[in-house]
Write an enzyme that holds these catalytic residues in place. Structure first.
Site, PDB file in Angstrom:
ATOM      1  N   HIS A  77     -17.571  55.724  39.593  1.00 57.87           N
ATOM      2  CA  HIS A  77     -17.168  56.896  40.610  1.00 57.87           C
ATOM      3  C   HIS A  77     -17.314  58.315  40.310  1.00 57.87           C
ATOM      4  O   HIS A  77     -17.049  59.169  40.887  1.00 57.87           O
ATOM      5  CB  HIS A  77     -15.659  56.418  40.782  1.00 57.87           C
ATOM      6  CG  HIS A  77     -14.779  57.035  39.537  1.00 57.87           C
ATOM      7  ND1 HIS A  77     -14.731  56.035  38.479  1.00 57.87           N
ATOM      8  CD2 HIS A  77     -14.146  58.315  39.363  1.00 57.87           C
ATOM      9  CE1 HIS A  77     -13.787  56.718  37.656  1.00 57.87           C
ATOM     10  NE2 HIS A  77     -13.600  57.855  38.168  1.00 57.87           N
TER      11      HIS A  77
HETATM   12  C1  UD1 Z   1     -10.523  61.979  39.744  1.00 55.23           C
HETATM   13  C2  UD1 Z   1     -10.856  62.681  38.181  1.00 55.23           C
HETATM   14  C3  UD1 Z   1     -11.526  61.743  37.361  1.00 55.23           C
HETATM   15  C4  UD1 Z   1     -10.913  60.499  37.216  1.00 55.23           C
HETATM   16  C5  UD1 Z   1     -10.553  59.796  38.765  1.00 55.23           C
HETATM   17  C6  UD1 Z   1      -9.845  58.544  38.582  1.00 55.23           C
HETATM   18  C7  UD1 Z   1     -11.316  65.238  38.566  1.00 55.23           C
HETATM   19  C8  UD1 Z   1     -11.823  66.368  38.365  1.00 55.23           C
HETATM   20  N1  UD1 Z   1     -11.541  63.976  38.410  1.00 55.23           N
HETATM   21  O1  UD1 Z   1     -11.711  61.880  40.199  1.00 55.23           O
HETATM   22  O2  UD1 Z   1     -11.644  62.355  36.015  1.00 55.23           O
HETATM   23  O3  UD1 Z   1     -11.591  59.610  36.482  1.00 55.23           O
HETATM   24  O4  UD1 Z   1      -9.781  60.795  39.333  1.00 55.23           O
HETATM   25  O5  UD1 Z   1      -9.930  57.993  39.764  1.00 55.23           O
HETATM   26  O6  UD1 Z   1      -9.936  65.420  38.738  1.00 55.23           O
HETATM   27  N2  UD1 Z   1     -10.295  60.062  47.672  1.00 55.23           N
HETATM   28  C9  UD1 Z   1      -9.940  59.244  48.720  1.00 55.23           C
HETATM   29  N3  UD1 Z   1      -8.763  58.915  48.374  1.00 55.23           N
HETATM   30  C10 UD1 Z   1      -8.030  59.000  47.323  1.00 55.23           C
HETATM   31  C11 UD1 Z   1      -8.591  60.010  46.277  1.00 55.23           C
HETATM   32  C12 UD1 Z   1      -9.854  60.500  46.591  1.00 55.23           C
HETATM   33  O7  UD1 Z   1     -10.521  59.111  49.696  1.00 55.23           O
HETATM   34  O8  UD1 Z   1      -6.868  58.458  47.195  1.00 55.23           O
HETATM   35  C13 UD1 Z   1     -11.879  60.681  47.958  1.00 55.23           C
HETATM   36  C14 UD1 Z   1     -11.946  61.824  48.583  1.00 55.23           C
HETATM   37  O9  UD1 Z   1     -13.103  61.883  49.382  1.00 55.23           O
HETATM   38  C15 UD1 Z   1     -12.329  62.959  47.453  1.00 55.23           C
HETATM   39  C16 UD1 Z   1     -13.204  62.146  46.581  1.00 55.23           C
HETATM   40  O10 UD1 Z   1     -12.506  60.778  46.505  1.00 55.23           O
HETATM   41  O11 UD1 Z   1     -12.949  64.224  47.914  1.00 55.23           O
HETATM   42  C17 UD1 Z   1     -13.013  62.442  45.038  1.00 55.23           C
HETATM   43  O12 UD1 Z   1     -11.428  62.412  44.811  1.00 55.23           O
HETATM   44  P1  UD1 Z   1     -11.006  63.570  43.367  1.00 55.23           P
HETATM   45  O13 UD1 Z   1      -9.750  63.374  43.520  1.00 55.23           O
HETATM   46  O14 UD1 Z   1     -11.632  64.934  43.812  1.00 55.23           O
HETATM   47  O15 UD1 Z   1     -11.800  62.988  42.377  1.00 55.23           O
HETATM   48  P2  UD1 Z   1     -11.805  61.512  41.765  1.00 55.23           P
HETATM   49  O16 UD1 Z   1     -13.564  61.115  41.791  1.00 55.23           O
HETATM   50  O17 UD1 Z   1     -11.173  60.774  42.246  1.00 55.23           O
END
Ligand code: UD1
Length: 363
Positions: A209
């Site tokens: 991811h």
């Molecule tokens: C974040 C952390 C990463 C960690 C990961 C664990 C940062 C920069 N990165 O990454 O270090 O390993 O969490 O999971 O903080 N989204 C959903 N539903 C959710 C959460 C996310 O749909 O509940 C989608 C959204 O489209 C979002 C994308 O995932 O834009 C990325 O989510 P984000 O929280 O920005 O970063 P992660 O990839 O989850």
């Protein structure tokens, strides 16, 4: 900063609370043993959830399965660009800090929620404790590395998971406290009866991811091709993070018979799967450690790792994203069980050490 030195941040005359700031899945897992240790010492605390993760399988599932109470504050920030997401968190956290005046906050790991929590508090002169301090990948291309660096450099208390992290911090002129890793505590505190999953035949487990693997189409496509090769020999389960699903939903829907794409699972199910897998393929920091601690062989699809201890022990191998490289790394590691000779992640009492430290300074 020592509690006695804090100004606007201290609760005067009332009960001094410690505020735990979390927002993403791995932080809920880290929070669970720490709040348990706080309760054991009757240390008052509250929990703020930024809302960075909001899907049921990324958030509520973990609060309920880990026995965590609902957070005291939920900012509901959700997704966005790094700047937008972090900015909204900064603003929301500041409001809570001004109203609550905690004597100290604790942030966890390396996410945008860690960064925002540490920065908001530091600017208000509220003391900050960083759980998982000193961890470095030395790759500033990763958002997590920037978050860790900033969090460590504005924090007052640094709780290091390993001797390596403590030494790395020392090189940056910061004195940390070696506590051990709270993720090891979390793993040890899992009731054995909860460690089950429905899979009986040999399988591998995959999680991918990270931005570095999912932002560039070609890179994820190469990894997927590698997984297809591996899956001809070992069926793979792939609990898919929403970031990966939203970027590659179509590709994932056409998965070959050997790759079973599933929704994200609970922490306990994940541990059980990792324990029983013949091979773990990941780009997650936490999963690398869990594979190591559970004796399962791991291939990490990254150029660097912030957990070199797992590689040095022969339990983890880094792999490039090219299909053949991934296939060969998988071949080399598949089925290899690793017997822990020494555990760099502590003795399972990291959370108690953190709670005792906090109690000593703030209670
Ligand atoms: C974040 C952390 C990463 C960690 C990961 C664990 C940062 C920069 N990165 O990454 O270090 O390993 O969490 O999971 O903080 N989204 C959903 N539903 C959710 C959460 C996310 O749909 O509940 C989608 C959204 O489209 C979002 C994308 O995932 O834009 C990325 O989510 P984000 O929280 O920005 O970063 P992660 O990839 O989850």
């Amino acid at each position: 900063m020592h509690a006695a030195a804090c100004t606007a941040s201290c609760t005067r005359g009332g009960e001094a609370i410690i505020l735990h700031i979390v927002g993403a899945r791995p932080q809920f897992i880290k929070l669970a043993p720490v709040v348990r240790a706080f309760r054991d010492l009757s240390l008052p605390y509250k929990v703020l959830h930024t809302g960075q993760h909001y899907d049921y399988t990324m958030s509520d599932l973990h609060f309920s399965s880990l026995g965590l109470a609902d957070p005291d504050f939920h900012l509901g920030i959700g997704s966005g660009s790094h700047a937008r997401q972090t900015a909204r968190m900064l603003e929301g956290i500041e409001t809570v800090l001004v109203a609550e005046k905690p004597s100290c906050i604790l942030v966890y790991g390396d996410t945008n929620s860690t960064l925002a929590g540490a920065l908001s508090a530091a600017k208000l002169k509220v003391p900050v404790g960083h759980v998982e301090a000193g961890v470095r990948s030395f790759d500033k291309g990763m958002p997590e590395e920037i978050n860790r660096l900033v969090a460590d450099h504005v924090s007052d208390h640094h709780f290091c998971p390993t001797a390596n992290a403590l030494a790395l911090l020392q090189h940056e002129g910061i004195t940390g406290t070696l506590t051990g890793d709270v993720m090891y505590d979390a793993l040890l505190q899992t009731p054995p009866e909860d460690l089950s999953h429905p899979y009986t035949t040999p399988f591998g487990i995959v999680t991918i991811h990270r931005a570095e693997n999912t932002d560039a189409q070609e890179r994820f496509h190469a990894i997927w091709e590698g997984l297809r090769l591996i899956a001809k020999e070992l069926p793979m389960l792939f609990p898919v993070h929403p970031r990966t699903r939203s970027a590659f939903g179509e590709l994932l829907r056409e998965s070959p018979p050997g790759i079973r794409v599933i929704e994200p699972v609970s922490y306990f199910t994940m541990l059980a799967m990792i324990r029983d897998a013949s091979l773990v393929i990941t780009d997650s920091g936490g999963v690398q450690k869990e594979a190591f601690l559970l004796g399962s062989p791991c291939v990490t699809v990254r150029d660097v790792t912030e957990w070199p201890e797992t590689v040095q022990a022969g339990a983890n191998r880094l792999s490039a994203s090219e299909p053949e490289a991934l296939y060969h790394a998988a071949q080399a590691m598949m089925g290899r069980r690793v017997v822990l000779e020494e555990n760099p992640f502590g003795n399972g009492r990291a959370s108690s050490a953190i709670a005792e430290f906090v109690k000593g300074v703030y209670n």
